[in-house]
Motif scaffolding. Sequence first.
Motif, PDB file in Angstrom:
ATOM      1  N   TRP A 379       0.824  -1.212   0.000  1.00 32.91           N
ATOM      2  CA  TRP A 379       0.000   0.000   0.000  1.00 32.91           C
ATOM      3  C   TRP A 379       0.857   1.262   0.000  1.00 32.91           C
ATOM      4  O   TRP A 379       0.565   2.232  -0.697  1.00 32.91           O
ATOM      5  CB  TRP A 379      -0.919  -0.021   1.216  1.00 32.91           C
ATOM      6  N   VAL A 380       1.947   1.255   0.763  1.00 31.28           N
ATOM      7  CA  VAL A 380       2.819   2.416   0.826  1.00 31.28           C
ATOM      8  C   VAL A 380       3.502   2.660  -0.520  1.00 31.28           C
ATOM      9  O   VAL A 380       3.572   3.790  -1.004  1.00 31.28           O
ATOM     10  CB  VAL A 380       3.865   2.237   1.943  1.00 31.28           C
ATOM     11  N   THR A 381       4.008   1.606  -1.148  1.00 34.02           N
ATOM     12  CA  THR A 381       4.728   1.760  -2.414  1.00 34.02           C
ATOM     13  C   THR A 381       3.801   1.881  -3.607  1.00 34.02           C
ATOM     14  O   THR A 381       4.184   2.423  -4.644  1.00 34.02           O
ATOM     15  CB  THR A 381       5.660   0.564  -2.640  1.00 34.02           C
ATOM     16  N   GLY A 382       2.572   1.376  -3.485  1.00 37.32           N
ATOM     17  CA  GLY A 382       1.679   1.349  -4.642  1.00 37.32           C
ATOM     18  C   GLY A 382       2.116   0.362  -5.697  1.00 37.32           C
ATOM     19  O   GLY A 382       1.683   0.440  -6.853  1.00 37.32           O
ATOM     20  N   ASP A 383       2.951  -0.572  -5.322  1.00 33.92           N
ATOM     21  CA  ASP A 383       3.510  -1.546  -6.264  1.00 33.92           C
ATOM     22  C   ASP A 383       2.550  -2.713  -6.417  1.00 33.92           C
ATOM     23  O   ASP A 383       2.268  -3.425  -5.455  1.00 33.92           O
ATOM     24  CB  ASP A 383       4.866  -2.033  -5.748  1.00 33.92           C
ATOM     25  N   LYS A 384       2.058  -2.909  -7.633  1.00 38.68           N
ATOM     26  CA  LYS A 384       1.119  -4.002  -7.897  1.00 38.68           C
ATOM     27  C   LYS A 384       1.684  -5.004  -8.900  1.00 38.68           C
ATOM     28  O   LYS A 384       0.950  -5.812  -9.469  1.00 38.68           O
ATOM     29  CB  LYS A 384      -0.206  -3.437  -8.418  1.00 38.68           C
ATOM     30  N   ARG A 385       2.975  -4.971  -9.138  1.00 40.05           N
ATOM     31  CA  ARG A 385       3.599  -5.912 -10.063  1.00 40.05           C
ATOM     32  C   ARG A 385       3.996  -7.195  -9.353  1.00 40.05           C
ATOM     33  O   ARG A 385       4.138  -7.218  -8.133  1.00 40.05           O
ATOM     34  CB  ARG A 385       4.840  -5.278 -10.690  1.00 40.05           C
ATOM     35  N   GLU A 386       4.178  -8.244 -10.133  1.00 40.75           N
ATOM     36  CA  GLU A 386       4.680  -9.497  -9.578  1.00 40.75           C
ATOM     37  C   GLU A 386       6.197  -9.421  -9.433  1.00 40.75           C
ATOM     38  O   GLU A 386       6.890  -8.833 -10.269  1.00 40.75           O
ATOM     39  CB  GLU A 386       4.299 -10.683 -10.478  1.00 40.75           C
ATOM     40  N   ASP A 603      16.507   9.573 -14.297  1.00 36.34           N
ATOM     41  CA  ASP A 603      15.514   9.008 -15.211  1.00 36.34           C
ATOM     42  C   ASP A 603      16.004   7.640 -15.636  1.00 36.34           C
ATOM     43  O   ASP A 603      16.699   7.492 -16.628  1.00 36.34           O
ATOM     44  CB  ASP A 603      15.335   9.909 -16.440  1.00 36.34           C
ATOM     45  N   HIS A 604      15.671   6.621 -14.851  1.00 35.16           N
ATOM     46  CA  HIS A 604      16.101   5.273 -15.177  1.00 35.16           C
ATOM     47  C   HIS A 604      15.058   4.300 -14.667  1.00 35.16           C
ATOM     48  O   HIS A 604      14.338   4.586 -13.720  1.00 35.16           O
ATOM     49  CB  HIS A 604      17.457   4.954 -14.554  1.00 35.16           C
ATOM     50  N   GLN A 605      15.011   3.158 -15.344  1.00 34.43           N
ATOM     51  CA  GLN A 605      14.086   2.084 -14.995  1.00 34.43           C
ATOM     52  C   GLN A 605      12.667   2.629 -14.941  1.00 34.43           C
ATOM     53  O   GLN A 605      12.220   3.309 -15.848  1.00 34.43           O
ATOM     54  CB  GLN A 605      14.520   1.423 -13.692  1.00 34.43           C
ATOM     55  N   THR A 606      11.964   2.364 -13.873  1.00 29.54           N
ATOM     56  CA  THR A 606      10.577   2.805 -13.770  1.00 29.54           C
ATOM     57  C   THR A 606      10.514   4.109 -13.005  1.00 29.54           C
ATOM     58  O   THR A 606      11.083   4.214 -11.943  1.00 29.54           O
ATOM     59  CB  THR A 606       9.742   1.745 -13.030  1.00 29.54           C
ATOM     60  N   GLN A 607       9.824   5.112 -13.489  1.00 27.15           N
ATOM     61  CA  GLN A 607       9.807   6.416 -12.878  1.00 27.15           C
ATOM     62  C   GLN A 607       8.663   6.552 -11.900  1.00 27.15           C
ATOM     63  O   GLN A 607       7.831   5.679 -11.739  1.00 27.15           O
ATOM     64  CB  GLN A 607       9.717   7.501 -13.961  1.00 27.15           C
ATOM     65  N   ARG A 608       8.628   7.731 -11.264  1.00 26.66           N
ATOM     66  CA  ARG A 608       7.703   7.970 -10.165  1.00 26.66           C
ATOM     67  C   ARG A 608       6.251   7.789 -10.604  1.00 26.66           C
ATOM     68  O   ARG A 608       5.419   7.277  -9.858  1.00 26.66           O
ATOM     69  CB  ARG A 608       7.930   9.383  -9.638  1.00 26.66           C
ATOM     70  N   ALA A 609       5.931   8.200 -11.813  1.00 27.01           N
ATOM     71  CA  ALA A 609       4.542   8.090 -12.259  1.00 27.01           C
ATOM     72  C   ALA A 609       4.101   6.648 -12.338  1.00 27.01           C
ATOM     73  O   ALA A 609       2.950   6.320 -12.063  1.00 27.01           O
ATOM     74  CB  ALA A 609       4.393   8.763 -13.620  1.00 27.01           C
ATOM     75  N   ASP A 610       5.030   5.743 -12.731  1.00 26.84           N
ATOM     76  CA  ASP A 610       4.680   4.326 -12.824  1.00 26.84           C
ATOM     77  C   ASP A 610       4.585   3.702 -11.452  1.00 26.84           C
ATOM     78  O   ASP A 610       3.817   2.773 -11.232  1.00 26.84           O
ATOM     79  CB  ASP A 610       5.741   3.587 -13.653  1.00 26.84           C
ATOM     80  N   ARG A 611       5.384   4.189 -10.501  1.00 26.60           N
ATOM     81  CA  ARG A 611       5.433   3.550  -9.192  1.00 26.60           C
ATOM     82  C   ARG A 611       4.277   4.007  -8.303  1.00 26.60           C
ATOM     83  O   ARG A 611       3.770   3.256  -7.490  1.00 26.60           O
ATOM     84  CB  ARG A 611       6.758   3.890  -8.507  1.00 26.60           C
ATOM     85  N   HIS A 612       3.955   5.264  -8.392  1.00 29.00           N
ATOM     86  CA  HIS A 612       2.997   5.810  -7.447  1.00 29.00           C
ATOM     87  C   HIS A 612       1.756   6.328  -8.155  1.00 29.00           C
ATOM     88  O   HIS A 612       1.112   7.238  -7.695  1.00 29.00           O
ATOM     89  CB  HIS A 612       3.628   6.940  -6.638  1.00 29.00           C
TER      90      HIS A 612
END
Length: 612
Positions: A379-386, A603-612
């Motif tokens: 919930w804190v990270t907003g990460d919904k990936r496997e 700007d590398h890998q997954t950025q803030r918009a994708d994570r949160h």
Amino acid sequence: MSTAADPSTPRRGASALRDDDERGPVKRSGGPVAGLGNWVDERTGGAKGGRYLLKKVFPDHWSFMLGEVAMYSLVILLITGTFLTFWFVPSLGHTTYDGSYEPLRGIEMSEAYASTVRISHDIRGGLIIRQIHHWSALLFIVSIMLHMCRVFFTGAFRKPREINWVIGVNLLMLSMVEGFAGYSLPDDLLSGTGLRAAEGFMLSIPVVGSYISYLVFGGAFPGEMIIPRLFTVHVLLLPAIIVGLFTAHIILVMVHKHTQYPGPGRTEKNVVGFPMMPVYAAKAGGFFFIVFGITALIAGLVQINPIWAYGPYEPTQVTAGSQPDWYMGFADGALRLLPGFLEFEIFGTTWSFNIFLGAILLIPVMFTIAGAYPFLEAWVTGDKREHHILDRPRNRPVRTGLGMAAITFYAVNFIAAGNDIMAIKLGLSINDITNVLRVLLLVGPILVFMLTKRLCLSLQRRDRDLVLHGRETGRIIRTAEGRFFEAHEPLNEYERWPLVAYQSWRPIESLPGQDANGVSAGTARKDKTREALSRFFFTDRIEAVTPAELAAAQHHGDEHESLESSELETSAVEHSRAHGGELGFEGELHGGAEEVREGTAYDHQTQRADRH
């Protein structure tokens, strides 16, 4: 050579060509085993599942053995427990002992205690089986604990394994209850003292405590129903639940794929390791016998729970210096550390929270927090990936710090369970020991959390410096101008991969808390809580090295090397030859690229918009 048909040969139709074909079912080769497998497959359709299982790939790492030790210990428990049930009598009926153990002859005792002594001294192999059963129970619990620590610190509980984490938490809690029920069955003075303490814990439950105690013991303590009821719970109810949860756990491991540590060629979509057959099955079988052999060796050399030395239980007696088994020690320690003023009287009713909080409430609260943690972090990270690649603990400093703080909390409570023994053996005041442990219980987890977090950040800085500047070689090079440099050897791709293959999470940006019309959002309070937790988790962090940074560091080294190529190369070669070897540096000298400070955005890998 002619291919024309002989006119003298009579023509045969298509049906006549099949006249000589063999009639009946098709015969398959492979012998009786293949025939049996085909017979089973035609009736169950299990061939597809069997092929999937036999081709299942498992990664190879020593830490994965911890879960296997728990599984093998459970098998040992079931085997030895079945043996013991043949002779154990779960009854509190009175009898007079007339067995071979001379000090107890003629003493009245319960049938449960008499049968346990008989197993230990009169049944061939009974004592070694009893001790194997007890030691494997301890090994089962400690291996589950260590396995869960490995899962927690490496982040293996993340999606899609949250359910498996909850199953593991429940397995640990049930195994502790199962262990308590098991060592209470012999009805010796030590286990009887434990049951007496358990009865006091039940009575401390507000309002319903006395009713629960009467229900469990079948009347006033000690009653005559507790041993038969514990026996039913110990050999039927809890083992069935534990085996069911363990089976579900293994099935989910097969469904989700096995986690693996980061490394070259390992991604979120593959598993690098060995298939079930023949490699992993052979290793698993060998490990089972190793665990069985070590458990039997310990049981044969180290005595445990000598109930004949304690004597039968008498409600009027208490075993001096009695302590619970180690896995229940933390609850007993919490009971000793709670202050006495938590017991008070209201409206003629006594409320014993100094007992209830430590002995009854602590265990479900601790396990509830542990079971909820994966959902809190998601919930804190907003990460919904496997996630199938494990984290290095140093790359998650806050999570690692929280885990070490929890271990410290457990350890202080565990130590407190022996405050009376320490006072006697060390000649100290039990009050002083208790007060010191109370302070440690409050301050210790905080200090350990802060220290662990700083250590993890320091290790990340070291990894970052190692990736950017390479490994120190100890070779000092002097240029023509008299400047000195230490030659650094760059890491190869295989060594570099685990040091950079992780994500650097950033705190969530402030949310407005209002919608487009200026109306306060219904989730404003929840969003503020999430923001605060996100800052707590990710404000202090070390960014992972990006390919651009690595290229810049290498270019900086190459540029520095080219500026002084003639003098540097000459002096380097001469220095190498003087020491009888080749210099062989393909990377840079330690001119050093500019290091990026903590918290700098990349700007590398997954950025803030994708994570949160």
